[in-house]
Scaffold this motif. Structure first.
Motif, PDB file in Angstrom:
ATOM      1  N   GLN A 115     -32.208 -34.275 -22.401  1.00 28.14           N
ATOM      2  CA  GLN A 115     -30.967 -33.469 -22.440  1.00 28.14           C
ATOM      3  C   GLN A 115     -29.839 -34.300 -22.737  1.00 28.14           C
ATOM      4  OE1 GLN A 115     -30.643 -31.509 -18.574  1.00 28.14           O
ATOM      5  NE2 GLN A 115     -32.809 -30.510 -18.837  1.00 28.14           N
ATOM      6  N   GLU A 147     -26.839 -34.558 -26.051  1.00 30.68           N
ATOM      7  CA  GLU A 147     -25.386 -34.603 -25.985  1.00 30.68           C
ATOM      8  C   GLU A 147     -24.948 -35.792 -26.995  1.00 30.68           C
ATOM      9  OE1 GLU A 147     -23.770 -34.649 -22.167  1.00 30.68           O
ATOM     10  OE2 GLU A 147     -25.260 -33.046 -21.377  1.00 30.68           O
ATOM     11  N   ASP A 199     -25.075 -35.189 -30.632  1.00 26.75           N
ATOM     12  CA  ASP A 199     -23.914 -34.509 -31.303  1.00 26.75           C
ATOM     13  C   ASP A 199     -22.799 -35.448 -31.507  1.00 26.75           C
ATOM     14  OD1 ASP A 199     -22.608 -31.679 -31.862  1.00 26.75           O
ATOM     15  OD2 ASP A 199     -21.259 -32.561 -30.100  1.00 26.75           O
TER      16      ASP A 199
END
Length: 439
Positions: free
Chosen positions: A8, A12, A15
């Motif tokens: 997860q 992030e 990106d």
């Protein structure tokens, strides 16, 4: 080893690298790391921690603990005895409660300190995108002990007069669900219980017997899988589990079940329980191949000190197996349940068998003996568990056949029909008229 959380966070960061700072080199390294996280989920063995409910009762505790219950996440392979010892070391003047029943007002208002500790089972909270899909067991395994906020505890309760010859005849179950303030794992190893829900006694002691047998089978299966995967694991927990089941004084509790439920009198009084009685018998029969695999692994990891114990286990199991197979039939498990198997991607798949999967195996064990040897290779696909632990059918579809379907001529083996032939390959079982189609 929280690779799911790492994935997860890496998304992030990816990106950020790709769209904000344009660090493609850092993005490449990050994606390589993420790939190892996915591989670890599928290949590495992660032991599941135990969860403990701890109640601090009495006015002797500080206010933030007084008369409250907390759920603790134990360490890897931490036993309740070790956890209890560590707990009482922190409160040397506390008295350990032996009962798991909720304490009365006299204990809560007492100036002393009372500590109550027992194991609770986490309730799996599966993400919506996994539900009703054929998710690999390694992925599901994480959610059985993580991202959990509810925990259950089943307390045996005796109803009616005690039967000196059979303790199972009037044994009922009271199930309590504990909901914590936050989900595990978290910043802390323990969170306070904010809600307690108690379900009344189960309607039949027979249900308790079935659940007990299912959980025992699941426990044997899982410890066998752990030793198949990691040969360096200590053998003592396996020794204790096997000895507690095959010991002549215990004999898996089968004798008590026979006295309580496998009698003409019980069937006459409870004719609606016929299916449950058959299921219990099948679960007993299913335990034999699981125990056989455990004893085989125990023999492979034998030390000189354990040799007398192993010889005793082998002798006791031989007698137990002879008795069970004579009364309840012979059950065999697919080889895939006790072997490492490669998936389509080439990764090693370790099946983690839930009690519901074992229940399905026990129900189909009688029918499976009719299927020809040529279908054995597809048994592992037929028992592939879904996200809820039940067996999914798309990989191995069984359906009722008609005579015309069974007699349909095979396709020609030419280039155009090759794929169609593979998709439609089938064989029939004459008596039960069942066609097993294999992709």
């Amino acid at each position: 080893e929280m690779w799911e959380k790492a994935i997860q966070l890496s998304k992030e960061l990816a990106d950020m690298y790709e769209n904000k700072v344009f660090d493609y080199e850092g993005l490449g390294n990050l994606l390589k790391k993420r790939a190892t996280f996915y591989e670890n989920i599928m290949k590495a063995m992660r032991p599941q921690p135990e969860y403990f409910a701890v109640g601090y009762y009495g006015q002797g505790f500080p206010s933030f603990l007084r008369n409250k219950i907390f759920i603790y996440r134990g360490k890897e392979y931490e036993r309740r005895e070790d956890f209890n010892l560590k707990l009482l070391t922190q409160f040397p003047s506390a008295e350990k409660m032996t009962s798991t029943a909720p304490p009365g007002e006299e204990i809560k208002s007492s100036p002393k300190q009372y500590v109550q500790c027992f194991i609770v089972k986490p309730v799996m909270n599966l993400p919506p995108n996994y539900k009703d899909k054929p998710v690999p067991e390694q992925i599901l395994n994480y959610y059985r002990a993580n991202e959990v906020q509810q925990f259950t505890h089943s307390r045996p309760v005796r109803k009616g007069e005690k039967d000196p010859d059979n303790e199972f005849a009037n044994m009922w179950i009271e199930r309590t669900t504990y909901t914590t303030a936050y989900s595990f794992p978290g910043i802390l190893k323990w969170f306070e219980v904010k809600q307690i829900t108690t379900v009344g006694l189960t309607p039949r002691p027979l249900v308790n017997a079935i659940e007990t047998m299912e959980l025992t089978n699941e426990k044997i299966s899982n410890i066998v899988q752990q030793h198949v995967w990691d040969r360096s694991l200590p053998v003592h927990p396996l020794s204790m589990l096997l000895n507690g089941i095959v010991d002549p004084a215990v004999m898996g509790g089968y004798t008590n079940y026979e006295k309580a439920f496998f009698t003409e009198k019980y069937l006459q009084e409870h004719p609606e329980d016929q299916d449950k009685i058959e299921l219990l018998k099948q679960l007993i029969a299913l335990q034999m191949p699981l125990l056989a695999e455990g004893i085989r692994i125990h023999g492979e990891k034998l030390t000189e000190q354990l040799k007398p114990l192993h010889e005793r286990l082998t002798a006791c199991f031989k007698e137990l197996k002879r008795k069970v197979e004579k009364q309840y039939g012979v059950t065999t498990l697919p080889p895939s349940l006790t072997e490492r198997k490669q998936s389509r991607s080439g990764s090693v798949v370790l099946p983690y068998i839930m009690s519901s999967t074992l229940r399905r195996l026990s129900v189909t064990s009688v029918a499976s003996s009719v299927i020809s040897t040529s279908s054995t290779s597809s048994d592992s696909a037929s028992s592939r568990p879904g996200s809820d632990g039940s067996v999914l059918e798309p990989l191995l579809e069984r359906r009722i056949s008609t005579a015309s379907r069974a007699e349909e001529p095979p396709l020609k083996d030419d280039g155009d029909n090759r794929i169609s032939k593979l998709k439609r390959k089938d064989w029939s079982v004459s008596k039960s008229q069942v066609i097993v189609e294999k992709e």
